[in-house]
Write a protein that holds these residues in place. Structure first.
Motif, PDB file in Angstrom:
ATOM      1  N   TYR A 116       0.829  -1.210   0.000  1.00  0.00           N
ATOM      2  CA  TYR A 116       0.000   0.000   0.000  1.00  0.00           C
ATOM      3  C   TYR A 116       0.862   1.259   0.000  1.00  0.00           C
ATOM      4  O   TYR A 116       0.646   2.169  -0.809  1.00  0.00           O
ATOM      5  N   GLU A 117       1.841   1.318   0.884  1.00  0.00           N
ATOM      6  CA  GLU A 117       2.699   2.507   0.979  1.00  0.00           C
ATOM      7  C   GLU A 117       3.500   2.711  -0.303  1.00  0.00           C
ATOM      8  O   GLU A 117       3.638   3.846  -0.783  1.00  0.00           O
ATOM      9  N   ARG A 118       4.015   1.640  -0.869  1.00  0.00           N
ATOM     10  CA  ARG A 118       4.760   1.732  -2.128  1.00  0.00           C
ATOM     11  C   ARG A 118       3.869   2.258  -3.239  1.00  0.00           C
ATOM     12  O   ARG A 118       4.224   3.186  -3.969  1.00  0.00           O
ATOM     13  N   MET A 123       1.017   3.950  -3.034  1.00  0.00           N
ATOM     14  CA  MET A 123       0.603   5.332  -2.797  1.00  0.00           C
ATOM     15  C   MET A 123       1.739   6.301  -3.130  1.00  0.00           C
ATOM     16  O   MET A 123       1.507   7.375  -3.704  1.00  0.00           O
ATOM     17  N   LYS A 124       2.964   5.906  -2.848  1.00  0.00           N
ATOM     18  CA  LYS A 124       4.120   6.743  -3.192  1.00  0.00           C
ATOM     19  C   LYS A 124       4.238   6.873  -4.706  1.00  0.00           C
ATOM     20  O   LYS A 124       4.446   7.969  -5.239  1.00  0.00           O
ATOM     21  N   TRP A 125       4.103   5.742  -5.412  1.00  0.00           N
ATOM     22  CA  TRP A 125       4.169   5.770  -6.870  1.00  0.00           C
ATOM     23  C   TRP A 125       3.044   6.611  -7.450  1.00  0.00           C
ATOM     24  O   TRP A 125       3.243   7.338  -8.417  1.00  0.00           O
ATOM     25  N   LEU A 126       1.841   6.516  -6.882  1.00  0.00           N
ATOM     26  CA  LEU A 126       0.722   7.324  -7.370  1.00  0.00           C
ATOM     27  C   LEU A 126       0.995   8.811  -7.195  1.00  0.00           C
ATOM     28  O   LEU A 126       0.623   9.627  -8.037  1.00  0.00           O
ATOM     29  N   GLU A 127       1.642   9.162  -6.101  1.00  0.00           N
ATOM     30  CA  GLU A 127       1.999  10.565  -5.875  1.00  0.00           C
ATOM     31  C   GLU A 127       3.065  11.036  -6.860  1.00  0.00           C
ATOM     32  O   GLU A 127       3.076  12.190  -7.269  1.00  0.00           O
ATOM     33  N   GLN A 128       3.966  10.151  -7.244  1.00  0.00           N
ATOM     34  CA  GLN A 128       5.090  10.510  -8.113  1.00  0.00           C
ATOM     35  C   GLN A 128       4.752  10.489  -9.596  1.00  0.00           C
ATOM     36  O   GLN A 128       5.451  11.120 -10.392  1.00  0.00           O
ATOM     37  N   CYS A 129       3.706   9.804  -9.982  1.00  0.00           N
ATOM     38  CA  CYS A 129       3.452   9.605 -11.409  1.00  0.00           C
ATOM     39  C   CYS A 129       2.909  10.870 -12.073  1.00  0.00           C
ATOM     40  O   CYS A 129       2.252  11.697 -11.451  1.00  0.00           O
ATOM     41  N   ASP A 130       3.216  10.974 -13.355  1.00  0.00           N
ATOM     42  CA  ASP A 130       2.678  12.038 -14.193  1.00  0.00           C
ATOM     43  C   ASP A 130       1.420  11.581 -14.919  1.00  0.00           C
ATOM     44  O   ASP A 130       0.594  12.391 -15.326  1.00  0.00           O
ATOM     45  N   LEU A 131       1.319  10.273 -15.094  1.00  0.00           N
ATOM     46  CA  LEU A 131       0.209   9.684 -15.841  1.00  0.00           C
ATOM     47  C   LEU A 131      -0.222   8.404 -15.135  1.00  0.00           C
ATOM     48  O   LEU A 131       0.607   7.587 -14.751  1.00  0.00           O
ATOM     49  N   PHE A 132      -1.530   8.248 -14.968  1.00  0.00           N
ATOM     50  CA  PHE A 132      -2.104   7.040 -14.378  1.00  0.00           C
ATOM     51  C   PHE A 132      -2.905   6.342 -15.464  1.00  0.00           C
ATOM     52  O   PHE A 132      -3.812   6.931 -16.059  1.00  0.00           O
ATOM     53  N   ILE A 133      -2.546   5.089 -15.755  1.00  0.00           N
ATOM     54  CA  ILE A 133      -3.288   4.273 -16.718  1.00  0.00           C
ATOM     55  C   ILE A 133      -3.812   3.062 -15.970  1.00  0.00           C
ATOM     56  O   ILE A 133      -3.052   2.362 -15.292  1.00  0.00           O
ATOM     57  N   ALA A 134      -5.105   2.793 -16.089  1.00  0.00           N
ATOM     58  CA  ALA A 134      -5.711   1.628 -15.455  1.00  0.00           C
ATOM     59  C   ALA A 134      -6.238   0.699 -16.537  1.00  0.00           C
ATOM     60  O   ALA A 134      -7.071   1.093 -17.348  1.00  0.00           O
ATOM     61  N   GLU A 135      -5.750  -0.521 -16.573  1.00  0.00           N
ATOM     62  CA  GLU A 135      -6.250  -1.541 -17.494  1.00  0.00           C
ATOM     63  C   GLU A 135      -7.353  -2.264 -16.735  1.00  0.00           C
ATOM     64  O   GLU A 135      -7.091  -2.983 -15.786  1.00  0.00           O
ATOM     65  N   VAL A 136      -8.598  -2.029 -17.122  1.00  0.00           N
ATOM     66  CA  VAL A 136      -9.745  -2.473 -16.331  1.00  0.00           C
ATOM     67  C   VAL A 136     -10.612  -3.511 -17.042  1.00  0.00           C
ATOM     68  O   VAL A 136     -11.808  -3.603 -16.774  1.00  0.00           O
ATOM     69  N   SER A 137     -10.007  -4.306 -17.906  1.00  0.00           N
ATOM     70  CA  SER A 137     -10.778  -5.288 -18.661  1.00  0.00           C
ATOM     71  C   SER A 137     -11.372  -6.375 -17.773  1.00  0.00           C
ATOM     72  O   SER A 137     -12.475  -6.846 -18.018  1.00  0.00           O
ATOM     73  N   GLY A 138     -10.647  -6.808 -16.783  1.00  0.00           N
ATOM     74  CA  GLY A 138     -11.102  -7.888 -15.910  1.00  0.00           C
ATOM     75  C   GLY A 138     -11.348  -7.395 -14.503  1.00  0.00           C
ATOM     76  O   GLY A 138     -11.270  -6.202 -14.211  1.00  0.00           O
ATOM     77  N   SER A 139     -11.646  -8.326 -13.629  1.00  0.00           N
ATOM     78  CA  SER A 139     -11.883  -7.969 -12.238  1.00  0.00           C
ATOM     79  C   SER A 139     -10.572  -7.541 -11.576  1.00  0.00           C
ATOM     80  O   SER A 139      -9.494  -7.977 -11.943  1.00  0.00           O
ATOM     81  N   SER A 140     -10.698  -6.648 -10.619  1.00  0.00           N
ATOM     82  CA  SER A 140      -9.530  -6.161  -9.891  1.00  0.00           C
ATOM     83  C   SER A 140      -9.960  -5.763  -8.504  1.00  0.00           C
ATOM     84  O   SER A 140     -11.038  -5.211  -8.308  1.00  0.00           O
ATOM     85  N   PHE A 141      -9.104  -6.002  -7.539  1.00  0.00           N
ATOM     86  CA  PHE A 141      -9.417  -5.643  -6.164  1.00  0.00           C
ATOM     87  C   PHE A 141      -8.959  -4.233  -5.805  1.00  0.00           C
ATOM     88  O   PHE A 141      -9.468  -3.633  -4.896  1.00  0.00           O
ATOM     89  N   GLY A 142      -7.977  -3.692  -6.528  1.00  0.00           N
ATOM     90  CA  GLY A 142      -7.410  -2.430  -6.104  1.00  0.00           C
ATOM     91  C   GLY A 142      -7.446  -1.282  -7.089  1.00  0.00           C
ATOM     92  O   GLY A 142      -7.223  -0.139  -6.708  1.00  0.00           O
TER      93      GLY A 142
END
Length: 111
Positions: free
Chosen positions: A56-58, A60-79
């Motif tokens: 979780y901490e890793r 969240m850190k990456w999410l704070e650092q990223c310039d672009l967020f891409i989510a591949e949402v074709s299938g089920s995902s927990f997070g």
């Protein structure tokens, strides 16, 4: 550009080949994919080497650092939903990618 590529570790990984191609394309264009390990065959095992709190901490850190967020949402995902929603107030670029199966052997990325 630093990219957080969200892809399921424990859910439906049937679009793994498309996800790998997206990551390879991004890297070939000189981008840094912070979550590259998610498209490895042993992603689940790698994430189990650290505690859930550390994952979780890793992430969240990456999410704070990223310039672009891409989510591949074709299938089920927990997070992925949590990850996408966790940074809504920040001025980052977000892309949601869903792979649509057209035929048994053909799939194409859709935005």
């Amino acid at each position: 550009m630093r990219i957080y590529f969200g892809f399921t570790v424990a859910g439906d990984r049937s679009s793994i080949n498309i996800a790998r191609r997206v990551v390879e394309l991004l890297e070939s264009r000189g981008h840094e994919v912070l979550t590259r390990h998610l498209v490895d065959d042993n992603a689940w095992e790698l994430d189990r080497l650290i505690t859930p709190q550390q994952v979780y901490e890793r992430d969240m850190k990456w999410l704070e650092q990223c310039d672009l967020f891409i989510a591949e949402v074709s299938g089920s995902s927990f997070g992925l939903g949590f990850e996408a929603g966790s940074r809504q107030s920040e001025p980052r670029i977000r892309v949601v990618l869903r792979v649509q199966q057209l035929h048994s052997h053909n799939a194409r990325p859709r935005l």
